[in-house]
Write a protein that holds these residues in place. Structure first.
Motif, PDB file in Angstrom:
ATOM      1  N   ILE A  62      43.017  38.357  36.596  1.00  0.00           N
ATOM      2  CA  ILE A  62      41.692  37.794  36.296  1.00  0.00           C
ATOM      3  C   ILE A  62      41.381  38.113  34.838  1.00  0.00           C
ATOM      4  CG2 ILE A  62      39.199  37.928  36.814  1.00  0.00           C
ATOM      5  CD1 ILE A  62      39.946  38.849  39.636  1.00  0.00           C
ATOM      6  N   PHE A  63      40.636  37.219  34.161  1.00  0.00           N
ATOM      7  CA  PHE A  63      40.169  37.599  32.829  1.00  0.00           C
ATOM      8  C   PHE A  63      38.648  37.708  32.776  1.00  0.00           C
ATOM      9  CE2 PHE A  63      40.703  32.908  31.529  1.00  0.00           C
ATOM     10  CZ  PHE A  63      39.356  32.637  31.322  1.00  0.00           C
ATOM     11  N   LEU A  64      38.183  38.518  31.838  1.00  0.00           N
ATOM     12  CA  LEU A  64      36.757  38.781  31.633  1.00  0.00           C
ATOM     13  C   LEU A  64      36.347  38.320  30.251  1.00  0.00           C
ATOM     14  CD1 LEU A  64      34.003  40.172  32.245  1.00  0.00           C
ATOM     15  CD2 LEU A  64      35.013  42.286  31.333  1.00  0.00           C
ATOM     16  N   PRO A  65      35.491  37.283  30.145  1.00  0.00           N
ATOM     17  CA  PRO A  65      34.903  36.936  28.840  1.00  0.00           C
ATOM     18  C   PRO A  65      33.906  38.037  28.439  1.00  0.00           C
ATOM     19  CG  PRO A  65      34.804  35.084  30.387  1.00  0.00           C
ATOM     20  CD  PRO A  65      35.119  36.321  31.189  1.00  0.00           C
ATOM     21  N   MET A  66      34.228  38.768  27.405  1.00  0.00           N
ATOM     22  CA  MET A  66      33.484  39.988  27.098  1.00  0.00           C
ATOM     23  C   MET A  66      31.983  39.790  26.869  1.00  0.00           C
ATOM     24  SD  MET A  66      35.519  42.513  27.480  1.00  0.00           S
ATOM     25  CE  MET A  66      34.955  43.933  26.520  1.00  0.00           C
ATOM     26  N   PRO A  67      31.535  38.695  26.223  1.00  0.00           N
ATOM     27  CA  PRO A  67      30.080  38.556  26.031  1.00  0.00           C
ATOM     28  C   PRO A  67      29.290  38.487  27.335  1.00  0.00           C
ATOM     29  CG  PRO A  67      31.278  37.086  24.555  1.00  0.00           C
ATOM     30  CD  PRO A  67      32.281  37.637  25.515  1.00  0.00           C
ATOM     31  N   GLN A  68      29.940  38.131  28.435  1.00  0.00           N
ATOM     32  CA  GLN A  68      29.212  37.974  29.692  1.00  0.00           C
ATOM     33  C   GLN A  68      28.680  39.293  30.244  1.00  0.00           C
ATOM     34  OE1 GLN A  68      31.479  35.728  32.565  1.00  0.00           O
ATOM     35  NE2 GLN A  68      31.620  33.916  31.253  1.00  0.00           N
ATOM     36  N   PHE A  95      44.399  42.745  34.267  1.00  0.00           N
ATOM     37  CA  PHE A  95      43.040  42.422  33.821  1.00  0.00           C
ATOM     38  C   PHE A  95      43.070  42.118  32.335  1.00  0.00           C
ATOM     39  CE2 PHE A  95      38.436  43.734  33.219  1.00  0.00           C
ATOM     40  CZ  PHE A  95      37.918  42.695  33.983  1.00  0.00           C
ATOM     41  N   THR A  96      42.581  40.945  31.975  1.00  0.00           N
ATOM     42  CA  THR A  96      42.611  40.469  30.599  1.00  0.00           C
ATOM     43  C   THR A  96      41.216  40.494  29.992  1.00  0.00           C
ATOM     44  OG1 THR A  96      44.481  39.011  31.098  1.00  0.00           O
ATOM     45  CG2 THR A  96      43.216  38.519  29.106  1.00  0.00           C
ATOM     46  N   LEU A  97      41.110  41.065  28.799  1.00  0.00           N
ATOM     47  CA  LEU A  97      39.858  41.070  28.040  1.00  0.00           C
ATOM     48  C   LEU A  97      39.870  39.877  27.088  1.00  0.00           C
ATOM     49  CD1 LEU A  97      39.782  44.877  27.157  1.00  0.00           C
ATOM     50  CD2 LEU A  97      38.820  43.737  29.184  1.00  0.00           C
ATOM     51  N   LYS A  98      38.903  39.009  27.244  1.00  0.00           N
ATOM     52  CA  LYS A  98      38.859  37.754  26.481  1.00  0.00           C
ATOM     53  C   LYS A  98      37.690  37.767  25.506  1.00  0.00           C
ATOM     54  CE  LYS A  98      38.040  32.782  27.150  1.00  0.00           C
ATOM     55  NZ  LYS A  98      38.228  31.622  28.046  1.00  0.00           N
ATOM     56  N   LEU A 127      35.694  51.792  33.661  1.00  0.00           N
ATOM     57  CA  LEU A 127      35.762  51.198  34.997  1.00  0.00           C
ATOM     58  C   LEU A 127      37.178  50.811  35.396  1.00  0.00           C
ATOM     59  CD1 LEU A 127      32.650  48.858  34.652  1.00  0.00           C
ATOM     60  CD2 LEU A 127      32.746  51.081  35.807  1.00  0.00           C
ATOM     61  N   VAL A 128      38.007  50.433  34.421  1.00  0.00           N
ATOM     62  CA  VAL A 128      39.296  49.839  34.768  1.00  0.00           C
ATOM     63  C   VAL A 128      40.516  50.663  34.355  1.00  0.00           C
ATOM     64  CG1 VAL A 128      38.334  47.511  34.763  1.00  0.00           C
ATOM     65  CG2 VAL A 128      39.361  48.417  32.645  1.00  0.00           C
ATOM     66  N   VAL A 129      40.411  51.446  33.295  1.00  0.00           N
ATOM     67  CA  VAL A 129      41.570  52.226  32.846  1.00  0.00           C
ATOM     68  C   VAL A 129      41.885  53.306  33.884  1.00  0.00           C
ATOM     69  CG1 VAL A 129      42.460  53.807  31.096  1.00  0.00           C
ATOM     70  CG2 VAL A 129      41.213  51.755  30.407  1.00  0.00           C
ATOM     71  N   GLY A 130      43.141  53.404  34.236  1.00  0.00           N
ATOM     72  CA  GLY A 130      43.573  54.311  35.290  1.00  0.00           C
ATOM     73  C   GLY A 130      43.599  53.660  36.654  1.00  0.00           C
ATOM     74  N   LYS A 131      43.061  52.430  36.749  1.00  0.00           N
ATOM     75  CA  LYS A 131      43.045  51.694  38.018  1.00  0.00           C
ATOM     76  C   LYS A 131      43.903  50.431  37.926  1.00  0.00           C
ATOM     77  CE  LYS A 131      38.518  53.463  39.443  1.00  0.00           C
ATOM     78  NZ  LYS A 131      38.225  54.260  38.248  1.00  0.00           N
ATOM     79  N   VAL A 132      43.626  49.562  36.958  1.00  0.00           N
ATOM     80  CA  VAL A 132      44.444  48.352  36.860  1.00  0.00           C
ATOM     81  C   VAL A 132      45.833  48.718  36.349  1.00  0.00           C
ATOM     82  CG1 VAL A 132      42.430  46.879  36.487  1.00  0.00           C
ATOM     83  CG2 VAL A 132      43.695  47.759  34.503  1.00  0.00           C
ATOM     84  N   ASP A 133      46.830  47.960  36.788  1.00  0.00           N
ATOM     85  CA  ASP A 133      48.204  48.230  36.358  1.00  0.00           C
ATOM     86  C   ASP A 133      48.428  47.838  34.903  1.00  0.00           C
ATOM     87  OD1 ASP A 133      50.029  48.896  38.924  1.00  0.00           O
ATOM     88  OD2 ASP A 133      48.419  47.535  39.503  1.00  0.00           O
ATOM     89  N   ILE A 134      47.874  46.670  34.530  1.00  0.00           N
ATOM     90  CA  ILE A 134      48.026  46.189  33.157  1.00  0.00           C
ATOM     91  C   ILE A 134      46.662  45.783  32.627  1.00  0.00           C
ATOM     92  CG2 ILE A 134      48.968  44.346  31.703  1.00  0.00           C
ATOM     93  CD1 ILE A 134      51.437  44.298  33.486  1.00  0.00           C
ATOM     94  N   LEU A 135      46.324  46.273  31.447  1.00  0.00           N
ATOM     95  CA  LEU A 135      45.140  45.835  30.721  1.00  0.00           C
ATOM     96  C   LEU A 135      45.632  45.054  29.513  1.00  0.00           C
ATOM     97  CD1 LEU A 135      42.025  45.952  30.509  1.00  0.00           C
ATOM     98  CD2 LEU A 135      42.325  47.938  29.014  1.00  0.00           C
ATOM     99  N   GLU A 136      45.208  43.806  29.427  1.00  0.00           N
ATOM    100  CA  GLU A 136      45.661  42.920  28.356  1.00  0.00           C
ATOM    101  C   GLU A 136      44.564  42.763  27.310  1.00  0.00           C
ATOM    102  OE1 GLU A 136      47.464  38.422  27.684  1.00  0.00           O
ATOM    103  OE2 GLU A 136      46.591  38.965  29.619  1.00  0.00           O
TER     104      GLU A 136
END
Length: 384
Positions: A62-68, A95-98, A127-136
């Motif tokens: 899933i990706f997250l548009p950061m301004p949201q 998890f992708t940071l957009k 919230l996500v570091v240490g949980k998601v396998d890949i942070l993009e």
């Protein structure tokens, strides 16, 4: 003409190589290296564990548009909540940071706008570091930016974001951190004009930054042969210990070339369509009044432009896996709202890629999405 099942014997040769695995609470734990997963882009609302189980996949992207996150806060955003829920269910997660900067210039170092971007990161990372396998870090920088900004300013912005993520992970998840870091995707590499000094610096940063595990590529192409340009570009520019991911890939531009052409005569006869009906009109009808599964299957199976490329997924994954450098690829999994809205002759037909036809086909009696045509058997076989 109906869908037929791909030969399992041919696909058995394409199993992913062994790699790291983790114990899964939901699906069986699998080796991550060379895996094929489900890509939802921004449509976190479409995640349905019934679909994932039917497809036998173990990865969710899933990706997250950061301004949201300014609206609901990071913890309240559906993309964050859904990726964490998938993690709790035992799925591998990407998890992708957009950062969408296609309407404004990149912020300058020390500016109020840059401080805002760093503050957004500081909301998301705990919230996500240490949980998601890949942070993009970054989604499609060379598309999600102004054309005039695709130079040093682009590099400087994304390098700033990456360094901030790296420093935060080092401080808060210092040893054996479960979250691996990849730089966001390179696009349009099939065109020499898009292999630029900026993409060169992008890859130099990837190679020279030990905390980065690799890079993402998005070969959305009109011919599978064009995807080789992506591999030829990124692989020689990475360290030997780095891998690539491909969170998006498709034949979208081949599909689009077919939209304004007449529907296959056999389908027109079978369903008594007016002379001159075009492919895009059939899709628009299916979106307005969803077809039964057999009618959608017939539309694609009787169309040579689709049937001759029905095993694209197998062929593309073979190209990826044969490099020995693929960490994970994720494929367009479910027809989402953005694909179906205002469908017309010039709309990019992303929905043809989808493993599940949630918009163009009636739902199953239990409310779950029906399979699309042509993908599910190969998608399952590629899990083995």
């Amino acid at each position: 003409m109906k869908a037929f099942v791909a030969a399992a014997a041919a696909l058995a040769m394409l199993a992913p190589s062994a790699g790291r695995a983790r114990v899964a609470a939901g699906p069986q734990a699998v080796a991550s290296s060379g895996a094929l997963g489900a890509n939802y882009n921004e449509h976190f609302e479409d995640v349905d564990y019934r679909d994932l189980e039917k497809a036998q996949t173990h990865w969710v992207r899933i990706f997250l548009p950061m301004p949201q996150i300014d609206r609901d806060g990071a913890a309240g955003h559906g993309a964050v909540q859904t990726i964490l829920d998938a993690h709790k269910h035992g799925y591998h997660t990407l998890f992708t940071l957009k950062w969408p900067y296609n309407r404004s210039a990149f912020p300058k170092a020390g500016s109020k706008e840059m401080k805002r971007e760093l503050a957004r990161l500081d909301e998301v990372l705990p919230l996500v570091v240490g949980k998601v396998d890949i942070l993009e870090i970054g989604n499609e920088p060379f598309i999600e930016s102004l054309k005039e900004d695709r130079g040093a300013d682009l590099n400087a912005f994304y390098e700033t974001m990456a360094r901030h993520v790296i420093q935060w992970r080092k401080a808060h998840c210092p040893t054996a951190c479960a979250t691996h870091l990849y730089m966001g995707s390179l696009t349009r590499l099939e065109f020499p004009k898009d292999q630029t000094a900026t993409t060169e610096r992008w890859m130099t940063f990837v190679k020279n930054t030990p905390e980065i595990d690799g890079v993402d590529i998005h070969p959305h192409v009109s011919d599978i042969a064009q995807s080789k340009a992506y591999l030829d570009y990124v692989l020689p520019r990475m360290r030997a210990d780095q891998k690539f991911i491909s969170t998006e890939f498709s034949l979208i531009w081949w599909w689009k070339q077919q939209m304004k052409k007449p529907v296959a005569p056999a389908f027109a006869r079978m369903y008594h369509l007016p002379s001159g009906t075009l492919n895009w009109q059939v899709i628009a009808d299916a979106l307005a009044n969803p077809f039964g599964k057999s009618e959608w299957d017939d539309f694609l199976a009787l169309s040579p432009w689709f049937e001759t490329r029905r095993h694209y997924l197998v062929n593309q994954m073979k190209l990826f896996r044969d490099t020995g450098r693929l960490e994970v690829a994720t494929y367009g999994f479910k027809q989402g709202s953005s694909m179906s809205a205002d469908f017309g002759p010039d709309k990019d037909p992303w929905l043809i890629n989808s493993v599940f036809a949630a918009r163009s086909v009636h739902a199953n009696p239990d409310g779950s999405a029906a399979y699309g045509y042509g993908w599910i058997q190969d998608f399952r076989a590629l899990q083995r």
